[in-house]
Each structure stands twice: as C-alpha cells, then as structure tokens.
Design a protein around this motif. Structure first.
Motif, PDB file in Angstrom:
ATOM      1  N   LEU A  16       0.881  -1.180  -0.061  1.00  0.00           N
ATOM      2  CA  LEU A  16      -0.037  -0.065  -0.063  1.00  0.00           C
ATOM      3  C   LEU A  16       0.812   1.177  -0.019  1.00  0.00           C
ATOM      4  CD1 LEU A  16      -2.837  -1.110   2.553  1.00  0.00           C
ATOM      5  CD2 LEU A  16      -2.824  -0.827   0.063  1.00  0.00           C
ATOM      6  N   ASP A  48       2.313   1.550  -3.577  1.00  0.00           N
ATOM      7  CA  ASP A  48       1.168   1.988  -4.182  1.00  0.00           C
ATOM      8  C   ASP A  48       0.633   3.512  -4.119  1.00  0.00           C
ATOM      9  OD1 ASP A  48      -1.223   1.210  -6.121  1.00  0.00           O
ATOM     10  OD2 ASP A  48      -2.215   2.182  -4.305  1.00  0.00           O
ATOM     11  N   LEU A  64     -15.598  -2.797  -8.962  1.00  0.00           N
ATOM     12  CA  LEU A  64     -14.558  -1.978  -8.050  1.00  0.00           C
ATOM     13  C   LEU A  64     -14.455  -1.984  -6.633  1.00  0.00           C
ATOM     14  CD1 LEU A  64     -12.526   0.374  -9.020  1.00  0.00           C
ATOM     15  CD2 LEU A  64     -14.301   2.026  -8.696  1.00  0.00           C
ATOM     16  N   GLN A 113     -13.129  -5.538  -5.825  1.00  0.00           N
ATOM     17  CA  GLN A 113     -11.583  -5.551  -6.129  1.00  0.00           C
ATOM     18  C   GLN A 113     -10.650  -4.872  -4.931  1.00  0.00           C
ATOM     19  OE1 GLN A 113     -10.627  -4.187  -9.984  1.00  0.00           O
ATOM     20  NE2 GLN A 113      -8.464  -3.800  -9.368  1.00  0.00           N
ATOM     21  N   GLU A 114     -10.979  -3.736  -4.398  1.00  0.00           N
ATOM     22  CA  GLU A 114     -10.244  -3.241  -3.577  1.00  0.00           C
ATOM     23  C   GLU A 114     -10.447  -3.857  -2.093  1.00  0.00           C
ATOM     24  OE1 GLU A 114      -8.250  -0.716  -4.239  1.00  0.00           O
ATOM     25  OE2 GLU A 114      -8.654  -0.652  -6.263  1.00  0.00           O
ATOM     26  N   SER A 134      -8.276  -6.925  -1.810  1.00  0.00           N
ATOM     27  CA  SER A 134      -6.710  -6.547  -1.539  1.00  0.00           C
ATOM     28  C   SER A 134      -6.612  -6.668  -0.390  1.00  0.00           C
ATOM     29  CB  SER A 134      -6.192  -5.444  -2.508  1.00  0.00           C
ATOM     30  OG  SER A 134      -7.186  -4.352  -1.990  1.00  0.00           O
ATOM     31  N   LYS A 190      -9.447   3.359 -12.745  1.00  0.00           N
ATOM     32  CA  LYS A 190      -8.055   3.217 -11.888  1.00  0.00           C
ATOM     33  C   LYS A 190      -7.985   4.345 -10.793  1.00  0.00           C
ATOM     34  CE  LYS A 190      -4.378   4.721 -13.783  1.00  0.00           C
ATOM     35  NZ  LYS A 190      -3.137   4.735 -14.791  1.00  0.00           N
ATOM     36  N   GLY A 231     -10.454   4.075  -7.930  1.00  0.00           N
ATOM     37  CA  GLY A 231     -10.212   2.887  -7.179  1.00  0.00           C
ATOM     38  C   GLY A 231      -9.149   3.249  -6.190  1.00  0.00           C
ATOM     39  N   PHE A 232      -8.267   4.309  -6.617  1.00  0.00           N
ATOM     40  CA  PHE A 232      -7.260   4.663  -5.651  1.00  0.00           C
ATOM     41  C   PHE A 232      -7.711   5.418  -4.440  1.00  0.00           C
ATOM     42  CE2 PHE A 232      -4.457   8.172  -4.150  1.00  0.00           C
ATOM     43  CZ  PHE A 232      -3.484   7.395  -4.024  1.00  0.00           C
ATOM     44  N   ARG A 258      -9.429   3.138  -2.396  1.00  0.00           N
ATOM     45  CA  ARG A 258      -8.538   2.378  -1.365  1.00  0.00           C
ATOM     46  C   ARG A 258      -8.085   3.021  -0.335  1.00  0.00           C
ATOM     47  NH1 ARG A 258      -4.456   1.755  -5.319  1.00  0.00           N
ATOM     48  NH2 ARG A 258      -5.974   0.935  -6.591  1.00  0.00           N
ATOM     49  N   GLN A 259      -7.788   4.419  -0.516  1.00  0.00           N
ATOM     50  CA  GLN A 259      -7.406   4.990   0.450  1.00  0.00           C
ATOM     51  C   GLN A 259      -8.283   5.267   1.581  1.00  0.00           C
ATOM     52  OE1 GLN A 259      -4.156   5.904   0.682  1.00  0.00           O
ATOM     53  NE2 GLN A 259      -4.357   4.747  -1.586  1.00  0.00           N
ATOM     54  N   THR A 306      -8.644   1.972   3.324  1.00  0.00           N
ATOM     55  CA  THR A 306      -7.398   1.591   4.205  1.00  0.00           C
ATOM     56  C   THR A 306      -7.667   2.275   5.600  1.00  0.00           C
ATOM     57  OG1 THR A 306      -6.034   1.232   2.143  1.00  0.00           O
ATOM     58  CG2 THR A 306      -4.948   1.817   4.347  1.00  0.00           C
TER      59      THR A 306
END
Length: 334
Positions: free
Chosen positions: A158, A161, A186, A189-190, A193, A219, A222-223, A226-227, A230
């Motif tokens: 992470l 990334d 989407l 997928q996250e 991970s 993309k 998704g970032f 992801r943040q 997380t």
C-alpha cells in the motif's frame, strides 16, 4: 504612481522651492529689485516648473508602469521599450536575470523529471520481489505466521502504491479515461486486496448499492476508494464497514462508514492537508498524513466532492459525490 514620482523627485522640488524663496528674499531685501517683479518671476518659473514636472511624469513613468503590468511568467520580449540611459540599464539587468532564472528553472524541471522517472522505475522494480514474496507467504503452512506476514506485506504494498500514485498525480489529466464503471466490481476488487488485514482485525463489510454504474476513471477512482477503505480498516476493530450508493438529481453518491475511533471535531477541517496525522493519538508513527491528501487531489481532478462526517469515538463516514455526466464528458474531451 504620482506619489512615487513626487517622492523620487522630492530633492528637485525642494531645491526649486528654495530658489523661489531666495528670489522672494532678494526682492524683499534688495531695494534695487522690485518685489512685484520678483513675485512675477516666481509665478512664471513655478508655472513652467509645474509643466516640466507633468511632462517628465508622463515620460518617466511610462516604462515603470509597463514593468508593473508584467506577470510573473513574462519573457524578455514583454519588457517595455527603454528610452533613457537609466531605463536601458534597468531593462538589460531584468532581461539578464530573467534569462538566468529561466535556465535554472529548466534545469530544475529536468532534474525533477529525472528523479520522478527514477522513483517510478524503482517502484516497478520493487514490485517484482514483492510478488515473489506474496507467493512464498501463501505457501507458509503456519496460518498465524502467514497472516502476520501478509499483513506486513500489505503495508509495504500500500505504501508503494501510494507513492506511485503520488508521483503520477501532477500528470493525471494525461492519464484519465472516463467510462462507465461497475461500482460493485470496483469495490470488491479493493476489498479483496485488504482481506487478510480485515480477517486479522475481525472486520466485515455491509454493502448495499442502489446505483450499479458510475461514469469515472476506474483506476483513479479505485485509488480514492483504496485510501478511504485503508483508513477505515486501520482505525476500526471487530466491526463492519458500511458502504452505500445512491443517485439523486443525476448525481451519484458513495458513502463509506466505519465505526472506529472517529475524528476529533477540531481536526475535520485539516484531514485533507498534506502531512496532517491528527491531534488525537499523535504518537501514531505509522500514519503518514498522505492518504487523504492524495485522495483529495485525485478527487478534484475527477470532479468528485469528498465530504466527511464523524463522531469522535464512534464513527466516520466519507461521502463521494460524483459529478454529473456532462461535466465529466467535458473534462475528458469526449
């Protein structure tokens, strides 16, 4: 500009006034000189001096007014035409300094570009042994050890990334591909991970999606997700993360809510600032203060409005409000 001109020529004006006082004094003290004649001379000379000042003001300030109108990125061709020797010296020095600064700026930009390329190459090189490490960890027979190793591997993954996207954000406009994206795909997928981390902390997901698709860049969106995920997993323990999507007035909203430690009210306005790690639990050395900052940068490029609601010690909810389709089509140049 008039005030500056008078201040610049104050010594001339003072010298002229002293001369006029001298003439008046001579007319008053010297009987051979008529006082009325002296006053007449003072009047005429003052009138001509005033006209002289007006002419000099128009001539001398033209060059400096031109300099004041220059923007911060001017080139040498924009420097006003110099008419006097002092203006020529000034213009030449400005041109020399501007040329030197442009050379230094070009060198700095080249250096930054080279550094960015080196870091991106390094990140891609590191990903190869990371992939190998993941395969080796998955073959570990001890489930406890495997879980701990996967958690540490995920942290490294992470961070890499995050750094990779950090270097790409300044050029994000060149990398956008706006399309219809399946929100469920989407999200899953996250979430996939982060599964090892979630299993270790006993965290599940409660997902309800009224809106199936959204127009965005898969993309980069998704970032952002992801943040936010997380952060939600990092600050939660043995609870579910609630994810909802709705559409209202042609605008899609995606909410991610966790029931962790929450955000202190005085920190709400600063959570998207670069490097801010919060005033609560400030000794948390694992926090970098970059995740939400980068998510906000990407969201702005995608015309996504990020809103946050939080109750300290109870929950935090981030809302991603996507722009209308016609606005996204405009930025994509479609």
């Amino acid at each position: 500009m008039i005030r500056l001109f008078v201040k610049e020529r104050a010594s001339w004006i003072l010298f002229f006034v002293l001369l006029q006082l001298l003439i008046i004094g001579m007319g008053y003290l010297d009987t051979s000189v008529s006082f009325s004649s002296a006053m007449y001379i003072v009047f005429l000379s003052s009138l001509f001096f005033l006209l002289f000042l007006v002419m000099r003001y128009v001539r001398e300030t033209r060059f400096y007014k031109g300099l004041m109108r220059l923007n911060s990125t001017f080139d040498n061709s924009e420097i006003p035409v110099a008419n006097t020797p002092f203006e020529v010296v000034t213009a030449e020095r400005i041109a020399e300094q501007n040329q030197m600064f442009n050379l230094q700026l070009n060198e700095l930009q080249t250096s930054v570009e080279q550094e960015k390329d080196d870091i991106l190459n390094w990140i891609h090189e590191v990903k190869t042994p990371l992939t190998t490490m993941q395969l080796m960890i998955e073959r570990t027979e001890d489930p406890v050890l495997r879980s701990r190793l996967m958690y540490e591997w995920l942290r490294i993954h992470l961070l890499l990334d995050q750094q990779l996207h950090h270097k790409r954000i300044p050029f994000i406009q060149n990398d956008l591909y706006i399309e219809k994206v399946e929100m469920e795909k989407l999200l899953f997928q996250e979430i996939k991970s982060l599964r090892q981390w979630c299993m270790q902390k006993g965290i599940g997901f409660d997902i309800s999606l009224e809106t199936e698709e959204v127009l965005t860049d898969a993309k980069w969106c998704g970032f952002i997700i992801r943040q936010l995920l997380t952060n939600a997993v990092k600050y939660s323990e043995a609870s579910d993360i609630r994810i909802r999507s709705t559409t209202h007035n042609e605008m899609t909203s995606l909410s991610i809510e966790d029931f962790g430690r929450g955000i202190d009210p005085k920190d709400i306005s600063r959570i998207f600032d670069k490097g801010f790690t919060g005033t609560v639990d400030h000794q948390d050395h694992a926090a970098t203060g970059m995740g939400l900052y980068l998510a906000k940068q990407v969201a702005d490029a995608l015309l996504i409005d990020i809103q946050v609601e939080s109750t300290h010690g109870k929950s935090t909810r981030f809302n991603l409000i996507f722009a209308k389709e016609n606005e996204l089509i405009r930025i994509a140049g479609m």
